[in-house]
Design a protein around this motif. Structure first.
Motif, mmCIF file in Angstrom:
data_model
loop_
_atom_site.group_PDB
_atom_site.id
_atom_site.type_symbol
_atom_site.label_atom_id
_atom_site.label_comp_id
_atom_site.label_asym_id
_atom_site.label_seq_id
_atom_site.Cartn_x
_atom_site.Cartn_y
_atom_site.Cartn_z
ATOM 1 N N THR A 8 -35.867 -9.315 46.283
ATOM 2 C CA THR A 8 -35.284 -9.382 44.946
ATOM 3 C C THR A 8 -33.809 -9.014 45.009
ATOM 4 O OG1 THR A 8 -35.579 -8.727 42.631
ATOM 5 C CG2 THR A 8 -36.015 -7.047 44.280
ATOM 6 N N ARG A 9 -33.002 -9.803 44.338
ATOM 7 C CA ARG A 9 -31.549 -9.610 44.310
ATOM 8 C C ARG A 9 -31.136 -9.265 42.891
ATOM 9 N NH1 ARG A 9 -28.537 -11.743 48.428
ATOM 10 N NH2 ARG A 9 -29.744 -12.655 50.108
ATOM 11 N N ILE A 10 -30.457 -8.127 42.762
ATOM 12 C CA ILE A 10 -30.044 -7.619 41.456
ATOM 13 C C ILE A 10 -28.572 -7.237 41.528
ATOM 14 C CG2 ILE A 10 -30.515 -5.892 39.662
ATOM 15 C CD1 ILE A 10 -33.264 -5.464 41.081
ATOM 16 N N ASP A 11 -27.839 -7.513 40.471
ATOM 17 C CA ASP A 11 -26.430 -7.145 40.418
ATOM 18 C C ASP A 11 -26.291 -5.630 40.593
ATOM 19 O OD1 ASP A 11 -23.565 -8.121 39.470
ATOM 20 O OD2 ASP A 11 -23.987 -6.195 38.512
ATOM 21 N N VAL A 12 -25.459 -5.220 41.534
ATOM 22 C CA VAL A 12 -25.308 -3.797 41.865
ATOM 23 C C VAL A 12 -24.802 -2.994 40.671
ATOM 24 C CG1 VAL A 12 -24.006 -2.147 43.273
ATOM 25 C CG2 VAL A 12 -24.968 -4.166 44.327
ATOM 26 N N ASP A 13 -23.753 -3.477 40.012
ATOM 27 C CA ASP A 13 -23.166 -2.722 38.901
ATOM 28 C C ASP A 13 -24.151 -2.556 37.751
ATOM 29 O OD1 ASP A 13 -20.758 -2.467 40.283
ATOM 30 O OD2 ASP A 13 -19.947 -4.314 39.422
ATOM 31 N N ASP A 14 -24.866 -3.635 37.424
ATOM 32 C CA ASP A 14 -25.835 -3.569 36.328
ATOM 33 C C ASP A 14 -26.970 -2.602 36.644
ATOM 34 O OD1 ASP A 14 -24.264 -5.466 35.119
ATOM 35 O OD2 ASP A 14 -25.610 -7.141 35.548
ATOM 36 N N LEU A 15 -27.467 -2.659 37.871
ATOM 37 C CA LEU A 15 -28.544 -1.752 38.259
ATOM 38 C C LEU A 15 -28.049 -0.308 38.309
ATOM 39 C CD1 LEU A 15 -31.485 -1.408 39.050
ATOM 40 C CD2 LEU A 15 -30.807 -1.725 41.427
ATOM 41 N N GLU A 16 -26.856 -0.107 38.809
ATOM 42 C CA GLU A 16 -26.299 1.244 38.877
ATOM 43 C C GLU A 16 -26.202 1.869 37.480
ATOM 44 O OE1 GLU A 16 -22.913 2.807 41.602
ATOM 45 O OE2 GLU A 16 -21.970 2.082 39.742
ATOM 46 N N LEU A 17 -25.694 1.111 36.509
ATOM 47 C CA LEU A 17 -25.618 1.609 35.131
ATOM 48 C C LEU A 17 -27.003 1.960 34.596
ATOM 49 C CD1 LEU A 17 -23.031 -0.797 33.467
ATOM 50 C CD2 LEU A 17 -22.780 1.671 33.803
ATOM 51 N N THR A 18 -27.958 1.106 34.865
ATOM 52 C CA THR A 18 -29.325 1.323 34.394
ATOM 53 C C THR A 18 -29.936 2.576 35.020
ATOM 54 O OG1 THR A 18 -29.603 -1.044 34.052
ATOM 55 C CG2 THR A 18 -31.610 0.276 34.209
#
Length: 165
Positions: A43-53
């Motif tokens: 699974t590939r997830i945007d780093v910045d978006d996941l970090e904020l979450t």
């Protein structure tokens, strides 16, 4: 005259860029490896978006991609994925192992695996990654089984996809 052209060009540029928006998309690849009797999941997830979450959910000090990344980061990522990515094989929920992760530019790539899958008649995938954070989030599923490929999309209004073999 030259000043007017510059002003018009600048106004058009500002107008065009104001309509630009960020796309919120994750991609999850699920492959059934019959010889190994396993589902291999990337699974590939945007780093910045996941970090904020993760910062909002668990710990403000989470810093993905840092050289001195805390050991707890993997635990938080795994915990988050377990709540947001569920898989059922033959109508039974299966548990996956978090194998590891790596960074690929602005993407966090997570490796997961489900073992002891003898045969698949049906697979159901619920993917709500980042839905609670981004209203326009879409989660693409690329499923490969029995020499067949499927491309599916989970959205906020339709977060579960089902395949029958």
């Amino acid at each position: 005259m030259k000043l007017i052209k510059v002003a018009v060009f600048s106004a058009l540029f500002l107008l065009m860029t104001s309509f630009a928006h960020k796309y919120y998309v994750s991609v999850t690849q699920i492959d059934y490896i019959e010889e190994k009797q396993s589902l291999q999941i990337i699974t590939r997830i945007d780093v910045d978006d996941l970090e904020l979450t993760l910062q909002e959910r668990y710990d403000q000090s989470i810093d993905l991609t840092s050289l001195d990344e805390k050991e707890s980061v993997d635990t938080y990522i795994e915990r988050y994925l377990r709540t947001k990515l569920q898989i059922k094989v033959n109508t039974k929920t299966v548990s996956y192992v978090f194998v590891g992760k790596e960074y690929d530019n602005d993407q966090l790539v997570c490796y997961l695996e489900v073992s002891n899958i003898n045969h698949i008649n049906t697979i159901e995938v619920t993917n709500t990654v980042l839905f609670d954070k981004f209203e326009d989030q879409k989660n693409v599923l690329k499923v490969s089984m029995y020499s067949k490929r499927f491309n599916l999309v989970c959205t906020r209004s339709d977060d579960t996809e089902y395949l029958n073999f």
